[in-house]
Design an enzyme around this catalytic site. Structure first.
Site, PDB file in Angstrom:
ATOM      1  CE  LYS A 139      41.388 -13.334   5.318  1.00 15.61           C
ATOM      2  NZ  LYS A 139      40.891 -14.719   5.212  1.00 15.61           N
ATOM      3  N   GLY A 196      41.044 -14.926  -2.305  1.00 12.86           N
ATOM      4  CA  GLY A 196      39.797 -14.203  -2.045  1.00 12.86           C
ATOM      5  C   GLY A 196      39.335 -14.314  -0.610  1.00 12.86           C
ATOM      6  CG  ASP A 197      37.927 -13.266   3.551  1.00 11.71           C
ATOM      7  OD1 ASP A 197      38.129 -14.384   4.035  1.00 11.71           O
ATOM      8  OD2 ASP A 197      37.252 -12.399   4.146  1.00 11.71           O
TER       9      ASP A 197
END
Ligand code: NDP
Ligand code: 2IT
Length: 445
Positions: A126, A165-166
């Site tokens: 992440k 994406g996030d």
């Protein structure tokens, strides 16, 4: 908790006591793994849990960029490459002012087990930055993304680490990041997912997290003698996950009566008009409060928490971590909520989760419920490798199969190792078993 899991958690708290989100996620996971440890005493000798909770690598970097006034701004960039036992690191990038190492590490730790649950060959990672895209021009966002990638490119690659994406990272940002990666490396490769459809993106990736959440929630309801049609649904957030959860749950026969953003929520007892939300959020990048200008019968309330006091059968938190605390969980329970499906990562606090479980509310934890996004990201990687694109229907059908497969796995693990219906334990255990076996096979690395 066994001595071993407790000792690992204590050690983690001692060394990372200030990382509260990371400790929260690790606590939830470690407190459910005892039955696995009991059956595998060799894991302790192999220091497996100590290795599992420590990221393989955490990269922290400076991101300088020039704003529209010509002023240099500096943000902090992160990429935590958590675990590559079952595949290249895979996981999103978050752009939000709250981003710090604790948040990226909690997201990375969750991602390892989530990616394992998909059954696809992807490890966990992440990243992100404390950059705030709100109020920035397209050019500012582009210059930020180019600077971010100017450092990140040396750490990633299609077989190394594949970001996506996030929060705060959608199609626009992925495009700028991809362009800069290509420009620096000269490689046209599937190094990012969530790409635009004209340059290697997969159909149904945009919809995947929200649709997948609904497929998994429906599988959970059906396994417990219920279903979506006729249900009243509350969805928090109005971003990528929330919008496509709303679309699918409505198609399944649910009625969504509320959605939100970080300023407040709208309540529309006649059912949310999703075309209005899409126009506001996907096209105009405006606040949810504007919804009531287009739909005067709806009401807007400032502040986020109140959304959980609206009576509903199904709650789908799709905004951010810890958005449902114990008081909100109790309000939902008092109003008769039957099922919670976590679209966001860790939206429920530990106390809220315990309250739902004690009240026998069906509870689908994030790492199972929102795995559809990363699953379709892995399908995007497959299509890029094949140099082919599959149809929307094909990807969607695979997504549905994957989500139903995840529900079957967490249901079975709950029954075999924990308590039937404890999908929190089921998801942690089912996800962990595959990663643990791969780590054991690969030696003390
Ligand atoms: P978006 O940026 O598209 O939307 C985020 C939404 O959540 C916005 O409505 C935003 O409101 C709201 N929000 C963000 N931060 C806060 C906050 N601190 N308090 C209240 N509301 C907030 O992100 P996504 O829809 O992609 O992500 C939503 C959640 O889903 C996140 O937890 C993410 O990690 C998770 N997720 C996303 C996946 C994906 O594929 N995109 C996959 C799996 C999980 P505002 O606009 O006001 O900031
Ligand atoms: O939390 C998540 O699973 C994501 N943000 C999606 C990650 C991905 O690689 O598609």
């Amino acid at each position: 908790m066994s001595n071993y899991t407790q000792r690992v958690l204590d050690g983690l708290k001692e060394r990372n006591g200030d990382q509260k989100e990371f400790i929260q996620a690790a606590t939830e996971i470690l407190t459910t793994l005892q039955p696995v440890i009991d059956r595998h005493p060799e894991y302790e000798r192999a220091g497996l849990l100590e290795r599992y909770v420590e990221p393989e690598r955490a990269i922290l970097f400076r991101v300088p960029w020039i704003d529209d006034q010509g002023q240099v701004q500096v943000n902090r960039g992160y990429r935590v490459q958590f675990n590559s036992a079952i595949g290249p690191y895979k996981g999103g990038l978050r752009l939000h002012p709250s981003v710090n190492l604790s948040i990226i590490k909690f997201l990375g730790l969750e991602q390892v087990l989530k990616n394992s649950l998909t059954g696809l060959p992807i490890g966990g990672g992440k990243g992100g930055s404390d950059f705030d895209p709100k109020g920035k021009s397209d050019n500012e966002v582009m210059r930020f993304c180019q600077s971010f990638m100017t450092e990140l490119y040396r750490h990633i690659g299609k077989d190394v680490d594949v970001p996506a994406g996030d929060i705060g990272v959608g199609g626009r940002e992925i495009g700028y990041l991809y362009g800069q990666y290509k420009r620096i490396t000269g490689l046209y490769e599937g190094v990012l997912t969530g790409k635009g459809l004209t340059y290697g993106g997969s159909l149904a990736r945009k919809e995947a997290t929200g649709y997948g959440l609904c497929y998994l929630t429906q599988a959970m309801l059906k396994a417990n003698g219920m279903d979506v049609p006729g249900s009243t649904v509350v969805i928090s957030g109005s971003g990528n996950v929330a919008i496509y959860a709303c679309e699918k749950i409505t198609a399944m026969g649910g009625k969504v009566v509320a959605m939100s953003d970080s300023n407040g929520y709208v309540y529309d007892p006649d059912g949310i008009k999703l075309d209005v939300v899409k126009q506001l959020k996907e096209v105009e990048r405006k606040r949810i409060k504007e919804y009531v200008s287009a739909v005067p019968t709806a009401t807007y309330t400032e502040g986020c928490k109140g959304i959980w006091t609206i009576p509903c059968d199904i709650a789908l938190p799709c905004a951010t971590q810890n958005e449902i605390d114990e008081a909100s969980a109790k309000a939902l329970i008092a109003n008769g909520v039957k099922a919670v499906g976590e679209g966001a990562n860790m939206p429920s606090t530990l106390e809220a989760t315990a309250a739902f479980q004690a009240a026998k509310v069906l509870f689908a934890p994030a790492k199972a419920a929102n795995a559809g996004g990363v699953a379709v990201s892995a399908l995007e990687m497959s299509q890029n490798s094949q140099r082919l694109s599959w149809t929307f229907e094909e990807v969607d059908a695979r997504l549905k199969g994957i989500m139903e497969g995840i529900f079957a796995k967490i249901d079975a693990a709950a029954k075999e190792y924990a308590t039937p219906g404890d999908y929190v334990a089921g998801a942690n255990i089912a996800g962990f078993l595959k990663v643990a076996e791969a780590m054991m096979a690969q030696g003390a690395v």
